[in-house]
Design a protein around this motif. Structure first.
Motif, PDB file in Angstrom:
ATOM      1  N   GLY A   1       0.740  -1.397   0.051  1.00 60.05           N
ATOM      2  CA  GLY A   1       0.159  -0.005   0.033  1.00 60.05           C
ATOM      3  C   GLY A   1       0.815   1.217   0.076  1.00 60.05           C
ATOM      4  N   VAL A   2       1.847   1.203   0.825  1.00 57.44           N
ATOM      5  CA  VAL A   2       2.742   2.349   0.888  1.00 57.44           C
ATOM      6  C   VAL A   2       3.498   2.630  -0.376  1.00 57.44           C
ATOM      7  CG1 VAL A   2       5.144   3.105   1.735  1.00 57.44           C
ATOM      8  CG2 VAL A   2       3.282   2.300   3.295  1.00 57.44           C
ATOM      9  N   ALA A   3       3.874   1.565  -1.041  1.00 60.74           N
ATOM     10  CA  ALA A   3       4.397   1.731  -2.562  1.00 60.74           C
ATOM     11  C   ALA A   3       3.476   2.472  -3.482  1.00 60.74           C
ATOM     12  CB  ALA A   3       4.892   0.339  -3.068  1.00 60.74           C
ATOM     13  N   ALA A   4       2.224   1.906  -3.370  1.00 56.76           N
ATOM     14  CA  ALA A   4       1.239   2.220  -4.244  1.00 56.76           C
ATOM     15  C   ALA A   4       0.895   3.880  -3.992  1.00 56.76           C
ATOM     16  CB  ALA A   4      -0.009   1.313  -4.353  1.00 56.76           C
ATOM     17  N   VAL A   5       0.613   4.195  -2.763  1.00 55.96           N
ATOM     18  CA  VAL A   5       0.144   5.556  -2.557  1.00 55.96           C
ATOM     19  C   VAL A   5       1.440   6.579  -2.971  1.00 55.96           C
ATOM     20  CG1 VAL A   5      -0.156   7.371  -0.527  1.00 55.96           C
ATOM     21  CG2 VAL A   5      -1.294   4.981  -0.719  1.00 55.96           C
ATOM     22  N   ALA A   6       2.869   6.114  -2.796  1.00 54.07           N
ATOM     23  CA  ALA A   6       3.818   6.842  -2.975  1.00 54.07           C
ATOM     24  C   ALA A   6       3.911   7.168  -4.592  1.00 54.07           C
ATOM     25  CB  ALA A   6       5.064   6.282  -2.603  1.00 54.07           C
ATOM     26  N   ALA A   7       3.717   5.985  -5.336  1.00 53.04           N
ATOM     27  CA  ALA A   7       3.542   6.270  -6.559  1.00 53.04           C
ATOM     28  C   ALA A   7       2.356   7.186  -7.152  1.00 53.04           C
ATOM     29  CB  ALA A   7       3.334   4.629  -7.441  1.00 53.04           C
ATOM     30  N   ALA A   8       1.349   7.025  -6.399  1.00 50.82           N
ATOM     31  CA  ALA A   8       0.121   7.807  -6.926  1.00 50.82           C
ATOM     32  C   ALA A   8       0.726   9.458  -6.504  1.00 50.82           C
ATOM     33  CB  ALA A   8      -1.101   7.697  -5.839  1.00 50.82           C
ATOM     34  N   ILE A   9       1.415   9.677  -5.629  1.00 50.49           N
ATOM     35  CA  ILE A   9       1.754  11.312  -5.718  1.00 50.49           C
ATOM     36  C   ILE A   9       3.213  11.415  -6.056  1.00 50.49           C
ATOM     37  CG2 ILE A   9       0.170  11.619  -3.566  1.00 50.49           C
ATOM     38  CD1 ILE A   9       2.971  11.310  -1.806  1.00 50.49           C
ATOM     39  N   GLY A  10       3.679  10.659  -6.941  1.00 48.29           N
ATOM     40  CA  GLY A  10       4.889  10.765  -7.626  1.00 48.29           C
ATOM     41  C   GLY A  10       6.135  10.796  -7.009  1.00 48.29           C
TER      42      GLY A  10
END
Ligand code: PEP
Ligand code: MN
Length: 292
Positions: free
Chosen positions: A279-288
């Motif tokens: 989840g952390v990786a996905a949220v990080a990717a979503a905010i660049g």
């Protein structure tokens, strides 16, 4: 148990080993980490023949899960462990003291990770200087000004946790003690504050992250574990921390949370932690951003 495959291993080997684990040892497993080279085996792994697994070409290592191995497998850079514990009650486990620092240093060396631990009094500085890479100043000591002055003289990085009832200004002034003492390597850690709310352990103040961005250049870390106090809520709070722009997270994990001498209710086991990191990786990717 963690099974790490060699760099050049292919997807077939991954599937073959998972099938073998299921059929031969009746142990479920799942792949962790973005590089698809680490297999985590769950359940009763005493039935797994480690030597047999090690003899398979393409397998680099097989580790009965040690506390630090699961962190290393997912790319954690800094290992945090408490040797001197600020416990609310005097009869709770108080930590292993210097022996704990040595154990932490040993684990850090073994897995190639930096280490961080909480210091509570200036007299312990020499031992920390010898064994530990980074200091943590806990919430209860944020305004221990003599400790802050002593630590300002160290060259090692310091994680300064927010006091239980500290305003941002008070927290920043505490950081100022460290900076004024000559140590520029200070990180701030939002770990929740005390409010009237009792369902959560502390009230995680995520609004402090964007506010601090305007007030300071210091890196901001979020600690969802101590704020939420319950395993099942840690992931969502961690994702919130990333979403509001935290530079890092500290998360308490344990291969068998029930056996922990401290904070058992908020610890993530391997499976929960993996889910959290996905989840952390996905949220990080979503905010660049990306997790490093
Ligand atoms: C800890 O990080 O283990 C700890 C005791 O945290 P805090 O100082 O935020 O309560
Ligand atoms: Mn803790």
């Amino acid at each position: 148990m963690l099974i790490v495959l060699k760099e050049r291993s292919n997807e077939n080997l991954l599937t073959e080993i998972q099938t073998l684990l299921k059929n031969k040892f009746d142990c479920p497993s799942h792949v962790i980490g973005g590089n698809r080279r680490v297999i985590a085996v769950t359940g009763d792994t005493s039935v797994v023949d480690v030597e047999y697994l090690k003899s398979i070409a393409g397998i680099r290592s097989v580790d009965r899960v040690e506390r630090a191995a699961m962190a290393k497998a997912r790319g954690v850079k800094i290992l945090r462990g408490g040797a001197y514990k600020p416990r609310t009650g005097p009869y709770s486990f108080q930590g292993k003291g210097e022996e704990g620092l040595k154990l932490l240093a040993k684990a850090g060396q073994k897995y190639g990770m930096k280490t961080i631990s909480e210091i509570m009094k200036a007299e312990d500085l020499p031992a920390f200087e010898e064994y530990i890479d980074c200091y943590q100043i806990g919430a209860r000591n944020m305004q221990n000004y003599e400790l802050l002055k002593a630590l300002g003289k160290s060259k090692k990085p310091i994680l300064l946790k927010r006091g239980l009832a500290a305003k941002l200004e008070e927290w920043l002034l505490a950081a100022e003690y460290l900076l004024a003492g000559g140590n520029p390597n200070v990180m701030l850690c939002e770990r929740g504050i005390r409010t009237f709310e009792e369902e959560v352990r502390f009230t995680l103040c995520l609004g402090s992250v964007p506010a601090l961005r305007e007030l300071t250049h210091l890196p901001i870390i979020v600690d969802p574990s101590h704020a939420m106090g319950k395993t099942r809520w840690v992931k969502d709070a961690a994702l919130g921390g990333v979403a509001v722009g935290a530079d890092g997270l500290i998360i308490e994990i344990h291969p068998r949370p029930g056996e922990s001498t401290c904070d058992a209710a908020q610890l993530l086991d391997l499976e929960h932690w993996n889910e959290c990191m996905d989840g952390v990786a996905a949220v990080a990717a979503a905010i660049g951003k990306r997790v490093v």
